[in-house]
Design a protein around this motif. Structure first.
Motif, PDB file in Angstrom:
ATOM      1  N   VAL A   1      13.171   3.663  -7.044  1.00 21.71           N
ATOM      2  CA  VAL A   1      12.222   2.830  -6.023  1.00 21.71           C
ATOM      3  C   VAL A   1      11.604   1.880  -6.806  1.00 21.71           C
ATOM      4  N   GLY A   2      11.758   0.575  -6.515  1.00 20.69           N
ATOM      5  CA  GLY A   2      10.858  -0.515  -7.131  1.00 20.69           C
ATOM      6  C   GLY A   2       9.637  -0.472  -6.929  1.00 20.69           C
ATOM      7  N   PHE A   3       8.627  -0.564  -7.722  1.00 14.40           N
ATOM      8  CA  PHE A   3       7.008  -0.756  -7.346  1.00 14.40           C
ATOM      9  C   PHE A   3       6.530  -1.854  -8.239  1.00 14.40           C
ATOM     10  N   ALA A   4       5.612  -2.303  -7.816  1.00 14.85           N
ATOM     11  CA  ALA A   4       4.694  -3.167  -8.725  1.00 14.85           C
ATOM     12  C   ALA A   4       3.442  -3.021  -8.316  1.00 14.85           C
ATOM     13  N   ILE A   5       2.364  -3.030  -9.411  1.00 10.55           N
ATOM     14  CA  ILE A   5       1.108  -2.887  -9.330  1.00 10.55           C
ATOM     15  C   ILE A   5       0.458  -4.306  -8.983  1.00 10.55           C
ATOM     16  N   PRO A   6      -0.166  -4.524  -7.531  1.00  7.38           N
ATOM     17  CA  PRO A   6      -0.548  -5.927  -7.255  1.00  7.38           C
ATOM     18  C   PRO A   6      -1.816  -6.325  -8.055  1.00  7.38           C
TER      19      PRO A   6
ATOM     20  N   HIS B   1      -3.115   4.699  -8.272  1.00  7.99           N
ATOM     21  CA  HIS B   1      -2.016   4.479  -7.560  1.00  7.99           C
ATOM     22  C   HIS B   1      -1.474   5.677  -6.565  1.00  7.99           C
ATOM     23  N   HIS B   2      -1.801   6.651  -6.900  1.00  6.06           N
ATOM     24  CA  HIS B   2      -1.712   7.688  -5.893  1.00  6.06           C
ATOM     25  C   HIS B   2      -2.184   7.769  -4.724  1.00  6.06           C
ATOM     26  N   LEU B   3      -3.181   6.750  -4.546  1.00  2.00           N
ATOM     27  CA  LEU B   3      -4.248   6.633  -3.346  1.00  2.00           C
ATOM     28  C   LEU B   3      -3.605   5.526  -2.723  1.00  2.00           C
ATOM     29  N   GLY B   4      -2.368   4.891  -3.017  1.00  2.00           N
ATOM     30  CA  GLY B   4      -1.723   3.923  -2.157  1.00  2.00           C
ATOM     31  C   GLY B   4      -2.107   2.497  -2.554  1.00  2.00           C
TER      32      GLY B   4
ATOM     33  N   SER C   1       0.766  -1.256  -0.162  1.00  2.00           N
ATOM     34  CA  SER C   1      -0.117  -0.001   0.048  1.00  2.00           C
ATOM     35  C   SER C   1       0.816   1.399  -0.145  1.00  2.00           C
ATOM     36  N   ARG C   2       2.005   1.335  -0.914  1.00  2.00           N
ATOM     37  CA  ARG C   2       2.656   2.518  -1.011  1.00  2.00           C
ATOM     38  C   ARG C   2       2.297   3.573  -1.975  1.00  2.00           C
ATOM     39  N   PHE C   3       2.835   4.680  -1.964  1.00  2.00           N
ATOM     40  CA  PHE C   3       2.474   5.772  -3.011  1.00  2.00           C
ATOM     41  C   PHE C   3       3.894   5.913  -3.791  1.00  2.00           C
TER      42      PHE C   3
ATOM     43  N   GLY D   1      -7.941   7.475   6.671  1.00  2.00           N
ATOM     44  CA  GLY D   1      -7.785   8.570   6.022  1.00  2.00           C
ATOM     45  C   GLY D   1      -8.764   8.667   4.666  1.00  2.00           C
ATOM     46  N   LYS D   2      -8.758  10.107   4.107  1.00  2.00           N
ATOM     47  CA  LYS D   2      -9.533  10.201   2.920  1.00  2.00           C
ATOM     48  C   LYS D   2      -9.039   9.459   1.725  1.00  2.00           C
ATOM     49  N   LEU D   3      -7.674   9.238   1.640  1.00  2.00           N
ATOM     50  CA  LEU D   3      -7.003   8.436   0.403  1.00  2.00           C
ATOM     51  C   LEU D   3      -7.272   7.127   0.581  1.00  2.00           C
ATOM     52  N   ASP D   4      -7.514   6.573   1.788  1.00  2.00           N
ATOM     53  CA  ASP D   4      -7.979   5.230   2.045  1.00  2.00           C
ATOM     54  C   ASP D   4      -9.539   4.859   1.418  1.00  2.00           C
ATOM     55  N   LEU D   5     -10.267   6.042   1.682  1.00  2.00           N
ATOM     56  CA  LEU D   5     -11.565   5.905   1.390  1.00  2.00           C
ATOM     57  C   LEU D   5     -11.568   5.867   0.026  1.00  2.00           C
ATOM     58  N   LEU D   6     -11.155   6.779  -0.491  1.00  2.00           N
ATOM     59  CA  LEU D   6     -11.132   6.866  -2.131  1.00  2.00           C
ATOM     60  C   LEU D   6     -10.671   5.729  -2.961  1.00  2.00           C
ATOM     61  N   ARG D   7      -9.482   5.183  -2.271  1.00  2.00           N
ATOM     62  CA  ARG D   7      -9.073   4.068  -2.849  1.00  2.00           C
ATOM     63  C   ARG D   7      -9.924   2.876  -2.890  1.00  2.00           C
ATOM     64  N   GLU D   8     -10.463   2.549  -1.705  1.00  3.17           N
ATOM     65  CA  GLU D   8     -11.326   1.259  -1.706  1.00  3.17           C
ATOM     66  C   GLU D   8     -12.453   1.514  -2.278  1.00  3.17           C
ATOM     67  N   VAL D   9     -13.155   2.495  -2.090  1.00  2.00           N
ATOM     68  CA  VAL D   9     -14.520   2.778  -2.851  1.00  2.00           C
ATOM     69  C   VAL D   9     -14.426   2.743  -4.479  1.00  2.00           C
TER      70      VAL D   9
END
Length: 514
Positions: free
Chosen positions: A284-289, A239-242, A216-218, A369-377
């Motif tokens: 930084v190494g990232f991956a989209i799950p 992805h900018h929502l984590g 759950s990184r940004f 927080g708000k980013l978690d809410l926007l991401r999950e919804v």
């Protein structure tokens, strides 16, 4: 020492420690090492036929070049099939099937990153004269490809392959099955296969291994964003929502689009080099799950469809729960999302949410927080019921409520690529959720229309002759209120009459004929 080596280093430490203790312990350590090695070799060997190298060729107009002695020389012909050839833009992709089908004859597609193929040819359209999208398959076969669908908000795209001239059939291409692996864990070993620095352009993917450093990184902040994403894309993706996995596997230029596997050989992510922090040695190494939510995104793209995201219809903010004196001690989380404003008639309003409500969880998953809410919804998608756990301070009670989600508005429509329609044309028009596009929303009114919006009208059609236009809202079909595109098509198909009356939000009653 590069971080990617630490996993192997720790295993070697065990071996050296055992060696110091005597021959039997050393033999046991060698057995453990051999077992780890064998598993890595098996995972890589099984998945490698499903990983491809891809690139965009940008063809420049012929011109004379000047050599080191100042003499004019003609442009050199480039052999695109040579392993020495490096395309202008390069990366990786993973072979999948349309709709994640298990049928042996199912169409083979390539899942990759949108920022790699942006500007490439699109299915159903004439290819740009100056660029070509090429895919090098395992076994050194090369073929053309076109974009079947692309989603700027997830930075994912799916390509359709043209196997003409390769002497390959679709059955010869091995797809990776999109399964639902166990939830990724910090410290979990992972294997990546990709095309760093285009060194896998001979059709043999390069492998590395490491661990998941975090979940759950940004990406890096926009001011430090060194990716080649357009400025309008930065800070606007899901992805900018984590959502991202942080991996210690080094992802250099060309590392995007590769397969990230667990030790069972399951595809758990797609690697992406989204950002590098200025002043640091490496990216930084990232991956989209590729979890259940992102698998929904991939399956939509593999059908050529626009990817849809969920929308509650409220304005959230962050809140520190320690400041709420009446909050019961059973709620242990330190922060949550506060509702600042609810759009009238929105899914949030219909679910009974009010201003100053505290949203603690979505589908029992904590919201910090708000980013978690926007991401999950957002990841749930429209038409899905989300269970919200809410603390209502005004009444000193907690409650659970169900909200049927709408559709998250798309603001940058030009970057979206969808070659198929989710719903068919009906009598010369197409409709969508009322919030499907930001341009249709009247934000100052802060109201969610109880309607569907007309997104397209065919010339000289019944809809056009009835003076329906793009951006009009249809609230009723005959006497039936309409809220979603699925409801609209279900009603008109059930009526199946030569003439059907529709009512618009501005009060017009229009007759649409066959």
């Amino acid at each position: 020492m590069p971080t990617v080596q630490w996993g192997l280093w720790s295993v070697l430490v065990l071996f050296w420690t055992a060696a110091a203790q005597g021959q039997p312990a050393a033999a046991e350590a060698i057995t453990v090492l051999a077992s780890v090695e064998e598993q890595l070799v098996n995972v890589i060997g099984s998945a490698e036929p499903s990983v491809v190298a891809l690139g965009i060729l940008k063809r420049e107009s012929p011109a004379l070049r000047v050599d080191g002695f100042g003499l004019d020389i003609p442009p050199r012909a480039v052999d695109e099939h040579s392993p020495e050839f490096i395309p202008n833009v390069f990366g990786s992709g993973v072979i999948i099937t349309a709709g994640n089908s298990e049928e042996p004859t199912a169409e083979r597609l390539v899942l990759t990153m949108y920022h790699l193929v942006r500007g490439g040819p699109v299915v159903g359209k004439d290819a740009p004269a100056d660029r070509q999208l090429r895919v090098r398959l395992p076994g050194r076969q090369v073929c053309d490809a076109k974009i079947l669908a692309a989603d700027p908000r997830s930075d994912l795209a799916v390509l359709r392959l043209d196997l003409t001239g390769t002497r390959l059939n679709r059955e010869d291409l091995k797809p990776l099955k999109l399964v639902e692996p166990s939830a990724p864990r910090k410290g979990q070993f992972v294997v990546s296969l990709g095309n760093p620095y285009a060194i896998a352009r001979d059709g043999s993917a390069s492998a590395s291994w490491g661990i998941i450093s975090n979940i759950s990184r940004f990406p890096a902040p926009a001011e430090n964003d060194k990716s080649d994403l357009p400025a309008t894309r930065r800070d606007t993706s899901i992805h900018h929502l984590g959502t991202l996995l942080h991996i210690d596997t080094r992802l250099n230029l060309g590392g995007s689009g590769g397969a990230l596997l667990n030790l069972r050989g399951e595809l758990i992510g797609l690697t992406t080099s989204l950002a590098a922090i200025e002043g640091y040695e490496k990216s930084v190494g990232f991956a989209i799950p590729i979890d259940a939510n992102l698998r929904r995104v991939v399956e939509s793209l593999s059908k050529g469809l626009e990817v849809e995201y969920g929308f509650l219809g409220l304005q959230p903010d962050d809140v520190l729960l320690a400041a709420l004196r009446d909050l019961p001690p059973k709620f242990k989380q330190p922060t949550a999302a506060r509702v600042l404003m609810v759009f009238a008639d929105s899914p949030a309003a219909l679910a009974g949410l009010r201003r100053d409500d505290i949203i603690l969880a979505v589908n029992r998953k904590p919201i910090f927080g708000k980013l978690d809410l926007l991401r999950e919804v957002g990841l749930l998608g429209p038409g899905v019921f989300a269970e919200l756990t809410v603390w209502r301070a005004a009444e000193r009670r907690d409650l659970r409520t169900q909200a049927e989600l709408g559709k998250w508005p798309l603001s940058d429509e030009e970057t979206l690529i969808a070659t198929e329609q989710r719903h068919p044309e009906w009598r010369g028009l197409r409709v969508d959720y009322p919030t499907s596009r930001a341009k249709y929303m009247n934000w100052p009114e802060q109201r969610y229309p109880s309607a569907v919006v007309v997104t397209w009208v065919a010339l000289e059609s019944s809809a056009a002759n009835s003076n329906l236009q793009e951006g009009d809202f249809i609230t009723h079909v005959e006497q039936q209120p309409i809220h979603t595109p699925a409801e609209f098509h279900a009603v008109v198909n059930k009526l199946n009459k030569p003439d059907i009356l529709v009512k618009t939000l501005d009060g017009r009653r229009l007759k649409l004929s066959r």
